[in-house]
Design an enzyme around this catalytic site. Structure first.
Site, PDB file in Angstrom:
ATOM      1  N   CYS A 142      28.099 -74.351 -30.354  1.00  0.00           N
ATOM      2  CA  CYS A 142      28.926 -73.165 -30.546  1.00  0.00           C
ATOM      3  C   CYS A 142      28.592 -72.065 -29.545  1.00  0.00           C
ATOM      4  O   CYS A 142      29.463 -71.256 -29.191  1.00  0.00           O
ATOM      5  CB  CYS A 142      28.764 -72.637 -31.977  1.00  0.00           C
ATOM      6  SG  CYS A 142      29.993 -71.424 -32.479  1.00  0.00           S
ATOM      7  N   GLN A 143      27.357 -72.035 -29.083  1.00  0.00           N
ATOM      8  CA  GLN A 143      26.908 -70.898 -28.272  1.00  0.00           C
ATOM      9  C   GLN A 143      27.768 -70.692 -27.035  1.00  0.00           C
ATOM     10  O   GLN A 143      28.171 -69.567 -26.705  1.00  0.00           O
ATOM     11  CB  GLN A 143      25.431 -71.025 -27.885  1.00  0.00           C
ATOM     12  CG  GLN A 143      25.064 -72.252 -27.085  1.00  0.00           C
ATOM     13  CD  GLN A 143      23.617 -72.249 -26.615  1.00  0.00           C
ATOM     14  OE1 GLN A 143      23.340 -71.963 -25.451  1.00  0.00           O
ATOM     15  NE2 GLN A 143      22.701 -72.580 -27.513  1.00  0.00           N
ATOM     16  N   ASP A 144      28.108 -71.772 -26.317  1.00  0.00           N
ATOM     17  CA  ASP A 144      28.893 -71.596 -25.092  1.00  0.00           C
ATOM     18  C   ASP A 144      30.327 -71.168 -25.398  1.00  0.00           C
ATOM     19  O   ASP A 144      30.960 -70.471 -24.603  1.00  0.00           O
ATOM     20  CB  ASP A 144      28.891 -72.887 -24.261  1.00  0.00           C
ATOM     21  CG  ASP A 144      29.637 -74.025 -24.938  1.00  0.00           C
ATOM     22  OD1 ASP A 144      30.756 -74.337 -24.512  1.00  0.00           O
ATOM     23  OD2 ASP A 144      29.079 -74.605 -25.894  1.00  0.00           O
TER      24      ASP A 144
ATOM     25  N   HIS B 259      26.138 -75.764 -20.557  1.00  0.00           N
ATOM     26  CA  HIS B 259      27.504 -75.282 -20.775  1.00  0.00           C
ATOM     27  C   HIS B 259      27.522 -73.757 -20.923  1.00  0.00           C
ATOM     28  O   HIS B 259      28.433 -73.084 -20.432  1.00  0.00           O
ATOM     29  CB  HIS B 259      28.113 -75.942 -22.024  1.00  0.00           C
ATOM     30  CG  HIS B 259      28.705 -77.286 -21.758  1.00  0.00           C
ATOM     31  ND1 HIS B 259      27.948 -78.423 -21.716  1.00  0.00           N
ATOM     32  CD2 HIS B 259      29.975 -77.674 -21.511  1.00  0.00           C
ATOM     33  CE1 HIS B 259      28.732 -79.467 -21.463  1.00  0.00           C
ATOM     34  NE2 HIS B 259      29.966 -79.039 -21.322  1.00  0.00           N
TER      35      HIS B 259
END
Length: 351
Positions: free
Chosen positions: A292-294, A317
Site C-alpha cells: 500500500c505504501q507506494d 516501487h
C-alpha cells in the site's frame, strides 16, 4: 507545444509503474511528458495491452495529444489538455490488471470537473498486481483517510490467462485532499480475510489456505476470522484460488496482504505466504503494509499540507513513485527518516 519533461522508463523499478505515475502527474499538473525506454527492465519491454489501454484511458480523460501509443512501443509523447470527468471504458482483452488501470486513473478522476464512471475490463485477481479485493478492503480505507473514496461494482471476475473481468468504478471529485499523519501502529485488534476457490477447484483448498494463515498469525491475536467460500460460477467461471488478509489495529491502521495459488503450489504454502507477508509488515512497525505504501505516495503529494506515514522497509516501487513525482511536481519534496526497522516517509509541501 511546451517541451515535454523527459522520463526514463528504465530507472529504478523499470516497469509499468513509471509510466502510470508519469501519466497521472502529467494530467494533474498539465505538463507534457516523453517517456522512453518504457518497461526496459522487463523481459518483454514496451507497451503491452494493459499499458496501452491505460495510455488511451488517460488520453480520453485529459483530451491529450499522444504519439507512439501502439503495442510494443518503447517511447510515447503525451501532451494533456483539459482534465474532465464523464464515462470512459478501458477494454483490456487479456488478463491485464484492472487495479493497475484504476491506479493510473483514480487520482485524476478525483480532481476532474465532474463525476467519472469507469468501465474497466481485464484481470481482477492476477499476479504482480493488487487483487481487486486488496484494493477495496485495504487500499480504499487508507485512501479515505485523505478524504476521498470511490464506489465499485464487481460484475465479473477475471483470472489469468483468460481475463474477462469487469468492474464499474464511480468517482466523485473532491475540492482537496487532507494531509495525513500515520505514525503509531498500535496493537492488533483483529485479523480477518477471505479464502476462495473458483471454477472446478474444490472448497477444501480454501480451507487449507485459511488454516495455514491462521496458524501463522495466531502469535498476534486470537481474533482471526477468515471466510472460506467458492465463487459463484456466473461471476467467476474459470479456475483460480487465493486469499486476502486484513489486520486492523486499535489506532485505526489497516494493513493487508494477498496471494494466489501458483501452478504446482500447495494451498497450505499459499496461505502461509500471505500470512508471512502480513506478519512482516506488522513486525516492522509500519502503519501501512509494503503493497500500500507506494500507492499512497501520490495522494501525499496531492494533499493540502505535509503528510507523514510510518512504513517498514521502503520498497523499490515507493522509491520509484517518489522519484517520478518529484520530477513532475516542484511543489513537494519527500524525505525518508529511518527509525530502526521502520521508516517515516514525509511529504513536505513548499509554500
Amino acid at each position: 507545444m511546451d517541451q515535454p519533461v523527459q522520463i526514463d522508463g528504465s530507472e529504478l523499478e523499470g516497469g509499468g509503474q513509471i509510466l502510470r505515475i508519469a501519466l497521472t502527474m502529467s494530467v494533474l499538473k498539465n505538463k507534457p511528458i516523453q517517456v522512453f525506454n518504457i518497461r526496459a527492465g522487463r523481459s518483454r519491454p514496451g507497451l503491452l495491452e494493459q499499458h496501452l489501454k491505460g495510455v488511451e484511458l488517460m488520453k480520453d480523460l485529459s483530451n491529450a495529444y499522444v504519439k507512439g501509443a501502439t503495442l510494443n512501443s518503447t517511447i510515447i509523447d503525451f501532451h494533456p489538455k483539459i482534465l474532465q470527468g464523464g464515462r470512459y471504458r478501458a477494454p483490456v482483452k487479456t488478463a491485464g490488471s484492472i487495479t493497475l488501470l484504476l491506479q493510473v486513473a483514480l487520482p485524476c478522476c478525483l480532481f476532474a470537473k465532474e463525476v467519472s464512471e469507469l468501465e474497466l475490463h481485464g484481470g481482477t485477481n492476477t499476479e504482480m498486481a493488487p487483487q481487486i479485493d486488496y484494493t477495496t478492503e485495504i487500499f480504499k480505507p487508507n485512501l479515505e483517510k485523505f478524504g476521498a473514496t470511490f464506489d465499485f461494482d464487481l460484475v465479473r471476475r477475471g483470472y489469468f490467462p483468460k481475463g474477462g473481468g469487469k468492474v464499474l468504478i464511480n468517482v466523485t471529485p473532491v475540492k482537496n485532499l487532507k494531509p495525513v499523519t500515520l505514525l503509531n501502529q498500535g496493537q492488533i485488534d483483529k485479523i480477518y480475510g477471505w479464502s476462495f476457490v473458483a471454477g472446478v477447484l474444490p472448497l477444501k483448498m480454501a480451507n487449507v489456505m485459511a488454516d495455514a494463515a491462521k496458524n501463522t498469525l495466531q502469535c498476534l491475536t486470537n481474533n482471526i476470522k477468515i471466510e472460506c467460500y467458492k465463487e459463484d460460477h456466473d461471476i467467476a467461471p474459470n479456475n483460480e484460488s487465493g486469499i486476502i488478509l486484513v489486520a486492523e489495529t486499535d489506532t485505526g491502521c489497516i494493513l493487508g496482504s494477498s496471494a494466489l495459488v501458483k501452478r504446482g503450489e500447495q494451498s497450505e504454502f499459499t496461505g502461509k505466504k500471505a500470512a508471512d507477508s502480513l506478519l512482516k509488515s506488522i513486525r516492522q512497525g509500519g502503519c501501512v503494509d509494503e503493497f500500500c505504501q507506494d500507492q499512497l505516495i501520490i495522494f501525499m503529494a496531492l494533499a493540502d499540507g505535509n503528510s507523514r506515514i510510518k512504513v517498514g522497509e521502503v520498497t523499490l516501487h515507493t522509491k520509484t513513485a517518489i522519484h517520478i513525482i518529484e520530477k513532475l511536481d516542484e511543489s513537494c519534496k519527500f524525505k525518508i527518516v529511518s527509525d530502526g526497522i521502520s521508516n517515516i516517509i514525509e511529504c513536505i509541501k513548499k509554500s
